[in-house]
Design an enzyme around this catalytic site. Structure first.
Site, PDB file in Angstrom:
ATOM      1  N   LEU A  23     -14.438   2.084  -7.616  1.00 32.42           N
ATOM      2  CA  LEU A  23     -13.571   2.439  -8.736  1.00 32.42           C
ATOM      3  C   LEU A  23     -12.158   1.919  -8.482  1.00 32.42           C
ATOM      4  O   LEU A  23     -11.572   2.199  -7.431  1.00 32.42           O
ATOM      5  CB  LEU A  23     -13.558   3.963  -8.886  1.00 32.42           C
ATOM      6  CG  LEU A  23     -12.751   4.583 -10.025  1.00 32.42           C
ATOM      7  CD1 LEU A  23     -13.294   4.135 -11.379  1.00 32.42           C
ATOM      8  CD2 LEU A  23     -12.788   6.104  -9.905  1.00 32.42           C
TER       9      LEU A  23
ATOM     10  N   ARG B 156     -12.669   1.055  -3.102  1.00 30.31           N
ATOM     11  CA  ARG B 156     -12.109  -0.090  -3.821  1.00 30.31           C
ATOM     12  C   ARG B 156     -13.235  -1.071  -4.173  1.00 30.31           C
ATOM     13  O   ARG B 156     -14.040  -1.411  -3.307  1.00 30.31           O
ATOM     14  CB  ARG B 156     -11.107  -0.855  -2.953  1.00 30.31           C
ATOM     15  CG  ARG B 156      -9.882  -0.094  -2.519  1.00 30.31           C
ATOM     16  CD  ARG B 156      -9.023  -0.995  -1.620  1.00 30.31           C
ATOM     17  NE  ARG B 156      -7.904  -0.293  -1.055  1.00 30.31           N
ATOM     18  CZ  ARG B 156      -7.945   0.413   0.074  1.00 30.31           C
ATOM     19  NH1 ARG B 156      -9.082   0.504   0.755  1.00 30.31           N
ATOM     20  NH2 ARG B 156      -6.877   1.025   0.537  1.00 30.31           N
TER      21      ARG B 156
ATOM     22  N   ASN C 144      -6.820  10.565   2.898  1.00 33.24           N
ATOM     23  CA  ASN C 144      -6.015  10.364   4.109  1.00 33.24           C
ATOM     24  C   ASN C 144      -5.136   9.122   3.996  1.00 33.24           C
ATOM     25  O   ASN C 144      -4.935   8.398   4.959  1.00 33.24           O
ATOM     26  CB  ASN C 144      -6.885  10.325   5.381  1.00 33.24           C
ATOM     27  CG  ASN C 144      -7.840   9.148   5.428  1.00 33.24           C
ATOM     28  OD1 ASN C 144      -8.368   8.731   4.416  1.00 33.24           O
ATOM     29  ND2 ASN C 144      -8.089   8.624   6.618  1.00 33.24           N
ATOM     30  N   PHE C 145      -4.598   8.908   2.788  1.00 28.64           N
ATOM     31  CA  PHE C 145      -3.581   7.875   2.609  1.00 28.64           C
ATOM     32  C   PHE C 145      -2.236   8.367   3.162  1.00 28.64           C
ATOM     33  O   PHE C 145      -2.082   9.548   3.488  1.00 28.64           O
ATOM     34  CB  PHE C 145      -3.399   7.560   1.120  1.00 28.64           C
ATOM     35  CG  PHE C 145      -4.659   7.098   0.437  1.00 28.64           C
ATOM     36  CD1 PHE C 145      -5.302   5.941   0.838  1.00 28.64           C
ATOM     37  CD2 PHE C 145      -5.193   7.818  -0.624  1.00 28.64           C
ATOM     38  CE1 PHE C 145      -6.460   5.513   0.199  1.00 28.64           C
ATOM     39  CE2 PHE C 145      -6.345   7.398  -1.265  1.00 28.64           C
ATOM     40  CZ  PHE C 145      -6.985   6.246  -0.855  1.00 28.64           C
TER      41      PHE C 145
ATOM     42  N   ASP D 186      -8.203  10.759  15.909  1.00 35.22           N
ATOM     43  CA  ASP D 186      -8.870  10.688  14.608  1.00 35.22           C
ATOM     44  C   ASP D 186      -9.965  11.746  14.494  1.00 35.22           C
ATOM     45  O   ASP D 186     -10.067  12.440  13.482  1.00 35.22           O
ATOM     46  CB  ASP D 186      -9.494   9.306  14.409  1.00 35.22           C
ATOM     47  CG  ASP D 186      -8.572   8.339  13.678  1.00 35.22           C
ATOM     48  OD1 ASP D 186      -7.968   8.750  12.682  1.00 35.22           O
ATOM     49  OD2 ASP D 186      -8.469   7.186  14.105  1.00 35.22           O
TER      50      ASP D 186
END
Length: 393
Positions: free
Chosen positions: A74, A39, A98-99, A171
């Site tokens: 981006l 972002r 991984n959203f 994770d």
């Protein structure tokens, strides 16, 4: 041409925090060209989530997971940003995200859309709980996965409250499973010419890590608990603590007593069988603890190792990083980033041919935006217009 096994493989990395970045960093370590999409302004959340001094976007949490990647800032909320993302994917080998399930689809960047654009594409998804099921849309997080899968409930002393593991084990495990899935899909593509959907989740990774415990429960109705074994435990010494594991022996308690130079506790009725040792573990450990407190950790390590009993001192992370074994294994690496050292943990996988290398330090946010866009054919004027519109940074 690099001799690394993944040289020539291009990865478009939409991931953040740890699950996805740990997988894509491993791919980058072994030669893949990893383009990290972030972002504008904040980038990967791990750049800004933890307090850091000096403040900035080069947080150690981010730096630990993002070497060997190129960063492009981006804005995917814009149509022009999504067009650029699709251009990157057109000739890529792997996309990783991984959203939460549904996010990539809402952006028009889901598996169905991108595999139509690029049939050879391997589309890898890391999630909290999987792409289907009742928890599909629940927020995924390491400690939640520990709690939901039974790992937090199992402990050495049932009288004490459940405790979370102090590092992000779910994770990392899920990230490594995701990376393995990507490698398997690349291998399959060599035979079929087709890409496929790959997925791994925190939830499944934590269940898989408990395969022995789960299988005992499923097949025998018995809960296996390695840390609650009578011959295993943490014992304080006069200057610290150690862990003792009396496994792989016919009569471990008797052997421990012999090594410590005390009476064989198995001669007492309450400790005479394994079942009684389990039932009276607190009393057994109280007897052993009284002995361990009489001398130093180093003394007892030498005594126990002389008897070939498995043991180790309880160390801090700082002590472990300074250990000669850590140095011998090359597990601390130093990377130069604009004249400033980034000291972090290296790859645990050792290859005699095509070993892990550091080709890029952890990137500044948007550091490679211009170079990546130029590779797509964008000239300086067009890149400047995109930057002026806030689409790239």
């Amino acid at each position: 041409m690099s001799s690394q096994p993944l040289a020539g493989v291009r990865v478009i990395d939409f991931t953040q925090i740890m699950l996805g970045p740990s997988a894509t960093q491993m791919l980058g370590d072994y030669g893949a060209d990893v383009i990290k999409i972030e972002r504008p302004g904040t980038g990967d959340l791990s750049r800004v989530t933890l307090p850091d001094d000096p403040a900035g976007s080069d947080n150690p949490a981010f730096s630990s997971l993002n070497r060997n990647k190129r960063s492009i800032a981006l804005d995917l909320s814009t149509q022009a940003g999504r067009v650029i993302a699709r251009e990157l994917v057109r000739d890529a080998d792997v996309v990783v995200s991984n959203f939460r399930p549904g996010v990539m689809e809402r952006l028009g960047l889901g598996y169905d859309e991108l595999s139509e654009l690029n049939p050879r594409l391997i589309f890898a998804v890391g999630t909290g709980y999987g792409l289907t099921g009742p928890y599909r849309s629940k927020g995924g997080q390491d400690m939640l996965a520990q709690a939901l899968t039974g790992a937090t409930h199992r402990r050495a002393d049932p009288s004490r409250p459940p405790q979370l593991y102090a590092t992000t084990v779910a994770d990392y495990a899920a990230g490594m499973h995701l990376m393995q899935g990507i490698l398997l899909a690349l291998l399959a593509r060599e035979r079929t010419g087709r890409g496929q959907l790959v997925q791994a989740s925190l939830y499944d990774a934590m269940l898989a890590m408990q395969m022995q415990e789960a299988t005992h429960l499923l097949m025998r109705g018995v809960e296996l608990n390695w840390v609650a074994m009578p011959h295993t435990g943490v014992f304080e010494t006069s200057d610290g603590a150690l862990v003792l594991v009396g496994a792989f022996r016919d009569d471990p308690i008797a052997d421990i007593c012999a090594a410590l130079g005390i009476e064989d506790l198995t001669r007492q009725e309450r400790f005479s069988t394994f079942a009684l040792q389990c039932a009276n573990r607190s009393e057994l450990h109280a007897e052993l603890s009284a002995v361990f407190r009489r001398n130093t950790t180093q003394h007892w390590i030498e005594v126990l190792e002389k008897a070939d009993l498995l043991c180790a001192p309880i160390r801090t992370l700082d002590e472990a990083l300074a250990d000669p074994q850590t140095d011998a294994n090359g597990m601390v690496v130093e990377i130069d980033r604009d004249g400033e050292p980034v000291r972090t943990v290296g790859s645990p996988v050792k290859l005699t041919d095509g070993a892990a290398t550091v080709r890029f330090p952890p990137p500044r946010l948007g550091e490679h935006t211009d170079a990546v866009l130029a590779e797509l054919g964008y000239d300086a004027e067009r890149i400047a217009a995109l930057r002026s519109a806030g689409i790239v940074a």
